[in-house]
Design an enzyme around this catalytic site. Structure first.
Site, PDB file in Angstrom:
ATOM      1  N   GLU A  27      -8.809   1.526 -16.574  1.00 51.54           N
ATOM      2  CA  GLU A  27      -8.043   0.276 -17.130  1.00 51.54           C
ATOM      3  C   GLU A  27      -6.654   0.455 -16.979  1.00 51.54           C
ATOM      4  O   GLU A  27      -6.003   1.565 -17.518  1.00 51.54           O
ATOM      5  CB  GLU A  27      -8.481  -0.109 -18.530  1.00 51.54           C
ATOM      6  CG  GLU A  27      -8.453  -1.543 -18.679  1.00 51.54           C
ATOM      7  CD  GLU A  27      -9.727  -2.208 -18.239  1.00 51.54           C
ATOM      8  OE1 GLU A  27      -9.403  -2.695 -16.829  1.00 51.54           O
ATOM      9  OE2 GLU A  27     -10.831  -2.058 -18.522  1.00 51.54           O
ATOM     10  N   HIS A  28      -5.691  -0.116 -16.763  1.00 56.50           N
ATOM     11  CA  HIS A  28      -4.149  -0.313 -16.377  1.00 56.50           C
ATOM     12  C   HIS A  28      -3.874   1.167 -15.329  1.00 56.50           C
ATOM     13  O   HIS A  28      -2.927   1.540 -15.675  1.00 56.50           O
ATOM     14  CB  HIS A  28      -3.499  -0.111 -17.672  1.00 56.50           C
ATOM     15  CG  HIS A  28      -3.551  -1.416 -18.610  1.00 56.50           C
ATOM     16  ND1 HIS A  28      -2.658  -2.262 -18.299  1.00 56.50           N
ATOM     17  CD2 HIS A  28      -4.456  -1.714 -19.463  1.00 56.50           C
ATOM     18  CE1 HIS A  28      -3.052  -3.464 -18.958  1.00 56.50           C
ATOM     19  NE2 HIS A  28      -4.204  -3.334 -19.740  1.00 56.50           N
ATOM     20  N   THR A  29      -4.935   1.208 -14.492  1.00 59.05           N
ATOM     21  CA  THR A  29      -4.492   2.161 -13.512  1.00 59.05           C
ATOM     22  C   THR A  29      -4.241   1.787 -12.286  1.00 59.05           C
ATOM     23  O   THR A  29      -3.668   2.348 -11.509  1.00 59.05           O
ATOM     24  CB  THR A  29      -5.808   3.173 -13.330  1.00 59.05           C
ATOM     25  OG1 THR A  29      -7.078   2.433 -13.290  1.00 59.05           O
ATOM     26  CG2 THR A  29      -6.080   4.166 -14.809  1.00 59.05           C
ATOM     27  N   LEU A 118     -12.554 -11.683 -17.961  1.00 57.05           N
ATOM     28  CA  LEU A 118     -13.735 -11.401 -17.149  1.00 57.05           C
ATOM     29  C   LEU A 118     -13.082 -11.889 -15.720  1.00 57.05           C
ATOM     30  O   LEU A 118     -13.893 -12.069 -14.911  1.00 57.05           O
ATOM     31  CB  LEU A 118     -14.803 -12.111 -17.624  1.00 57.05           C
ATOM     32  CG  LEU A 118     -15.534 -11.695 -18.959  1.00 57.05           C
ATOM     33  CD1 LEU A 118     -16.827 -12.663 -19.113  1.00 57.05           C
ATOM     34  CD2 LEU A 118     -15.562 -10.101 -18.907  1.00 57.05           C
ATOM     35  N   SER A 120     -11.548 -14.724 -14.397  1.00 58.79           N
ATOM     36  CA  SER A 120     -11.890 -15.868 -13.765  1.00 58.79           C
ATOM     37  C   SER A 120     -10.772 -16.438 -12.843  1.00 58.79           C
ATOM     38  O   SER A 120     -11.144 -17.325 -11.827  1.00 58.79           O
ATOM     39  CB  SER A 120     -12.074 -16.910 -14.998  1.00 58.79           C
ATOM     40  OG  SER A 120     -10.979 -16.964 -15.759  1.00 58.79           O
ATOM     41  N   SER A 121      -9.520 -16.039 -13.066  1.00 61.43           N
ATOM     42  CA  SER A 121      -8.495 -16.219 -12.122  1.00 61.43           C
ATOM     43  C   SER A 121      -8.676 -15.686 -10.756  1.00 61.43           C
ATOM     44  O   SER A 121      -8.533 -16.244  -9.849  1.00 61.43           O
ATOM     45  CB  SER A 121      -7.141 -15.869 -12.643  1.00 61.43           C
ATOM     46  OG  SER A 121      -7.032 -16.132 -14.032  1.00 61.43           O
ATOM     47  N   GLU A 153      -1.487 -14.520  -6.972  1.00 62.36           N
ATOM     48  CA  GLU A 153      -1.278 -14.458  -8.445  1.00 62.36           C
ATOM     49  C   GLU A 153       0.280 -13.716  -8.636  1.00 62.36           C
ATOM     50  O   GLU A 153       0.876 -14.340  -9.433  1.00 62.36           O
ATOM     51  CB  GLU A 153      -2.287 -13.561  -8.738  1.00 62.36           C
ATOM     52  CG  GLU A 153      -2.211 -13.303 -10.405  1.00 62.36           C
ATOM     53  CD  GLU A 153      -3.525 -13.551 -11.365  1.00 62.36           C
ATOM     54  OE1 GLU A 153      -4.621 -13.634 -10.598  1.00 62.36           O
ATOM     55  OE2 GLU A 153      -3.611 -13.139 -12.340  1.00 62.36           O
ATOM     56  N   ASP A 165      -8.885  -6.790  -9.904  1.00 58.63           N
ATOM     57  CA  ASP A 165      -9.780  -7.933 -10.125  1.00 58.63           C
ATOM     58  C   ASP A 165     -10.039  -8.703  -8.774  1.00 58.63           C
ATOM     59  O   ASP A 165     -11.269  -9.141  -8.554  1.00 58.63           O
ATOM     60  CB  ASP A 165      -9.214  -8.842 -10.795  1.00 58.63           C
ATOM     61  CG  ASP A 165      -8.538  -8.332 -12.355  1.00 58.63           C
ATOM     62  OD1 ASP A 165      -9.224  -7.224 -12.835  1.00 58.63           O
ATOM     63  OD2 ASP A 165      -7.977  -8.926 -13.179  1.00 58.63           O
TER      64      ASP A 165
END
Ligand code: GLA
Length: 375
Positions: A27-29, A118, A120-121, A153, A165
């Site tokens: 995460e945040h990597t 999760l 969704s975007s 994005e 993502d």
């Protein structure tokens, strides 16, 4: 009903799906050019679509309920508010990259919970990228579509997210986690046979809405980039655990916990992949829990609800648990014995009730397939 034909007066040319994701660890990597290990969810955004020859992009979503009509040649960063900015941003990013795409009619529907961490975007961007790719015969590979979706994005919607993502939504395989190196986008599908090991992965949506656009995510990213610059590194990814103590001694105190998280988190991804390769998914448990502690204490992106979900899941017998995604709310994953899944979910729900929090929504995550054409 708002069928495609009712909305647009004719048939669609096809239908596509792109999934949400949960990240097992890492995460945040991604924006530090490190490792991530997401799986795709069975929940998807679906798009029925047809080309238009007049340069109009018309969008309707079962969740949004309104029909939005835009002219593709007028699309400009920041010009489309709300959910329509994500699909419009993809059309813009394709054109900006020199691809000859015009208008389209799109009917969108989703069962990926939104605001739950999760992705969704990303699923919305990726399903539009996949549809455009096929409709306009672009023949772009999945990873390139993911980069264009991220560009939409970052530059069109204005959220400085990393690449995880979109890569997860485009490139995951069923039954596997995607071991992605964010530096060069090299990837490996790592088999994850949870059911075979008698395990299940619970997703507990705390219902605390997470929003990457509110500045906290951008501030963390900027802190990491400042630390890398102070250390003379292209990105924190280049810092090895063996060099961590020396590096931390050279940094201002406010950057120390950020750097410690990123370096230890990259090592946790590699450790998790090694456990999966060894056919021992239960051994992910302590790695997940250590990852949560690092996000809570060092990166400081957890919140009371995600902390409580992790604690309650562990107390109810989970092998490991952690928040997943950007943080500030969103979802927690818990690795549990399959026959204990209901018990763990009930215990977390009871703990939320006692604390006066809204009841979490519970899903079971099965590693599913990335973006694809349905018909
Ligand atoms: C969000 C971003 C991703 C990633 C995660 C944190 O989901 O979209 O790029 O940075 O947060 O790991």
């Amino acid at each position: 009903m708002n069928t495609f034909a009712q909305l647009y007066g004719g048939p669609s040319e096809g239908e596509w799906a792109a999934p949400g994701r949960v990240n097992l660890i890492g995460e945040h990597t991604d924006y530090n050019l490190g490792f991530v290990l997401p799986i795709a969810l069975p929940q998807t955004v679906r798009a029925e679509a047809a080309r238009r020859t007049d340069g109009l992009l018309r969008l309707w979503s079962a969740q949004g309920g309104e029909l939005v009509a835009l002219r593709v040649e007028d699309l400009a960063p920041g010009s489309v508010p709300g959910w329509a900015g994500y699909p419009a941003g993809v059309a813009w990013a394709l054109r900006e990259a020199g691809h000859q795409v015009g208008g389209a009619d799109l009917r969108l529907d989703s069962d990926v919970p939104s605001g739950a961490g999760l992705s969704s975007s990303a699923a919305l961007e990726c399903v539009v990228a996949a549809a455009y790719n096929d409709l306009y015969g672009l023949g772009l590979p999945a990873a390139e579509l993911a980069v264009l979706a991220q560009r939409a994005e970052n530059a069109f919607v204005g959220v400085p997210c990393g690449i995880m993502d979109q890569m997860a939504s485009m490139c995951c395989h069923p039954g596997a986690a995607l071991f992605l190196d964010s530096r060069d986008l090299s990837m490996r599908q790592v088999p994850v046979d949870l059911a075979g090991a008698g395990l299940a992965l619970l997703v507990l949506d705390t219902r605390v809405k997470h929003d990457l656009g509110d500045g906290a995510y951008a501030a963390l990213r900027a802190g990491c980039e400042r630390a890398a610059a102070l250390l003379g590194l292209p990105a924190l990814r280049s810092l090895q655990p063996s060099g961590l103590d020396d590096a931390l001694a050279r940094l201002p105190s406010e950057l120390v916990p950020l750097v410690r998280h990123v370096v230890t988190e990259n090592a946790r991804v590699e450790a998790a992949v090694a456990r999966l390769d060894a056919g021992d998914p239960a051994a992910l448990g302590p790695i997940l829990t250590a990852g949560h502690a690092s996000l809570r204490d060092d990166y400081r992106v957890s919140c009371p609800e995600t902390d409580l979900a992790v604690e309650a899941a562990l107390a109810a017998g989970a092998h490991g648990a952690r928040m997943t995604g950007g943080g500030f709310g969103g979802s927690v994953i818990a690795l549990v014995d399959a026959d204990a899944a209901e018990h763990v979910a009930a215990e977390v729900t009871a703990a939320f009730r006692t604390a006066g929090y809204a009841e979490p929504r519970t899903l079971t995550a099965v590693p599913a397939e990335g973006a694809r054409r349905l018909r």
